[in-house]
Design a protein around this motif. Structure first.
Motif, PDB file in Angstrom:
ATOM      1  N   ASP A 136      -8.639   0.436  -1.983  1.00 13.84           N
ATOM      2  CA  ASP A 136      -8.803   1.554  -1.830  1.00 13.84           C
ATOM      3  C   ASP A 136      -8.872   1.358  -0.091  1.00 13.84           C
ATOM      4  O   ASP A 136     -10.444   1.930   0.405  1.00 13.84           O
ATOM      5  N   THR A 137      -8.682   0.647   0.385  1.00 22.75           N
ATOM      6  CA  THR A 137      -8.757   0.409   2.066  1.00 22.75           C
ATOM      7  C   THR A 137      -7.704   1.281   2.867  1.00 22.75           C
ATOM      8  O   THR A 137      -6.797   1.132   2.139  1.00 22.75           O
ATOM      9  N   THR A 138      -7.664   1.495   3.885  1.00 19.29           N
ATOM     10  CA  THR A 138      -7.421   2.566   4.953  1.00 19.29           C
ATOM     11  C   THR A 138      -7.233   1.395   5.950  1.00 19.29           C
ATOM     12  O   THR A 138      -8.075   1.420   7.254  1.00 19.29           O
ATOM     13  N   THR A 152      -3.317   2.940   2.581  1.00 18.81           N
ATOM     14  CA  THR A 152      -4.070   3.241   1.848  1.00 18.81           C
ATOM     15  C   THR A 152      -3.813   1.523   1.132  1.00 18.81           C
ATOM     16  O   THR A 152      -2.732   1.819   0.254  1.00 18.81           O
ATOM     17  N   GLY A 176       0.891  -1.264   0.002  1.00 19.54           N
ATOM     18  CA  GLY A 176      -0.143  -0.301  -0.361  1.00 19.54           C
ATOM     19  C   GLY A 176       0.438   0.907   0.085  1.00 19.54           C
ATOM     20  O   GLY A 176       2.300   0.978  -0.143  1.00 19.54           O
ATOM     21  N   THR A 225      -0.797   7.105   3.656  1.00 16.85           N
ATOM     22  CA  THR A 225      -1.346   8.301   3.340  1.00 16.85           C
ATOM     23  C   THR A 225      -1.445   9.786   3.921  1.00 16.85           C
ATOM     24  O   THR A 225      -2.587  10.444   3.686  1.00 16.85           O
ATOM     25  N   HIS A 280      -0.336   5.890   8.026  1.00 18.95           N
ATOM     26  CA  HIS A 280      -2.527   5.694   7.505  1.00 18.95           C
ATOM     27  C   HIS A 280      -1.974   4.764   5.642  1.00 18.95           C
ATOM     28  O   HIS A 280      -1.320   5.609   5.792  1.00 18.95           O
TER      29      HIS A 280
END
Length: 350
Positions: free
Chosen positions: A237-239, A233, A215, A218, A231
């Protein structure tokens, strides 16, 4: 404190290293400055393990091997090293004709001549672009590699990157076994490293000693003026939060011309214009060699930079002494043998 020297060489790539050698043959002592924490410049950073075939007398060598050979060659002249730092300012001292070179680490050098061998610019680490994270640089956030003085005992380490440096950092930390956990963070689960390093990485992953997270960072969390998590991502598209105590960002480097553009030197297309008889710039006492310079017929080859460094050293020696410099050969000159530390058997001492 101001340190006096004959010459300052800006750039520790192959041409900068050979510049130190040629200055040494002229009896001129040098300090050498580079933004990277090691010598070799672009040659090591961009193609450290790739073969080079066009160095005279060396049928094939890697970038790292070439840098090592050049460092061995200049050892008799004992240059003073200023690595992991950049030139912050260069000022001409009108009353003495010397140059004051100030580094970002606070050193001030007073030189009789300056040689710019900065290639395409100073190679600086690609920064992690998260608002507010810069305040943790040097404490929790480190670029390119982990400082040797950093303790990882019971610390959660996150290494962000996908090339040799990132993989090596994660593998070394996991092998040492002091960190509470080691996470390798990258935008995909594919890493660009040697087969040996990838095999080590896989073995440590299988053993549960390295976790890989796919990932992009972000955002971040902080508490009590400390960085506590990133954080992330994911490709879906999940965090998700990624807790940490120490973060190493190894995303490679990019060249920047930096303050060279502000030194009042004649330039064309971000390159320094030189006189091909001396490789002097438009400012007397400042020379430019290697990829940083331009002139009719210029070829950006290491061997051409070696030629430029040789003529620049002769020119500087003549300008500083005010008289022609006699040509001497390392095969027969007693003076050059003394400078090189060559004994009666022809062996370089030290």
């Amino acid at each position: 404190m101001i340190q006096e020297t004959d010459a300052v060489v800006i750039g520790a790539g192959p041409v900068g290293l050979f510049q130190v050698f040629q200055l040494g043959l002229q009896g001129l002592a040098a300090h050498i400055i580079d933004a990277l924490p090691y010598a070799g410049g672009q040659c090591v950073e961009l193609y450290g393990d790739k073969p080079i075939y066009d160095i005279p007398g060396v049928p094939v060598c890697s970038g790292r091997e070439l840098a090592a050979l050049l460092q061995q060659q200049i050892r008799p002249f004992q240059p003073q090293w200023h690595l992991n730092t950049q030139v912050a300012a260069l000022q001409t001292q009108a009353d003495t004709g010397r140059f004051h070179v100030t580094t970002t680490q606070g050193a001030t050098l007073s030189a009789r001549a300056v040689f710019i061998a900065a290639g395409v610019g100073a190679f600086v680490p690609k920064a992690l672009k998260l608002e507010g994270i810069d305040r943790f640089v040097g404490t929790q956030l480190h670029y390119t590699r982990l400082p040797a003085t950093t303790s990882l005992k019971n610390q959660r380490l996150v290494v962000h990157g996908g090339d040799d440096a990132a993989v090596a950092c994660a593998v070394e930390a996991a092998t040492a076994g002091q960190a509470a956990n080691v996470t390798l963070l990258y935008r995909r689960d594919v890493f660009n490293a040697t087969p040996e390093a990838l095999a080590q990485l896989q073995a440590l992953r299988n053993a549960g000693r390295i976790q890989v997270v796919v990932g992009q960072p972000t955002g971040m969390d902080c508490a009590d003026e400390r960085l506590t998590a990133l954080h992330i991502t994911t490709p879906q598209d999940t965090t998700l939060p990624l807790p940490l105590d120490v973060l190493v960002v190894a995303l490679g480097v990019s060249p920047r011309l930096g303050p060279i553009a502000d030194w009042g030197l004649a330039m064309e297309r971000k390159q320094l214009v030189v006189d091909t008889a001396t490789f002097a710039t438009s400012v007397p006492g400042i020379y430019a060699v290697g990829d940083i310079n331009t002139y009719p017929g210029k070829r950006k080859l290491i061997v051409c930079g070696f030629h430029e460094a040789t003529l620049a050293a002769f020119a500087a020696a003549e300008a500083l002494s005010g008289k022609p410099v006699a040509l001497q050969y390392t095969t027969s000159s007693t003076r050059l043998h003394q400078l090189l530390g060559v004994d009666s058997a022809g062996t370089v001492n030290g």
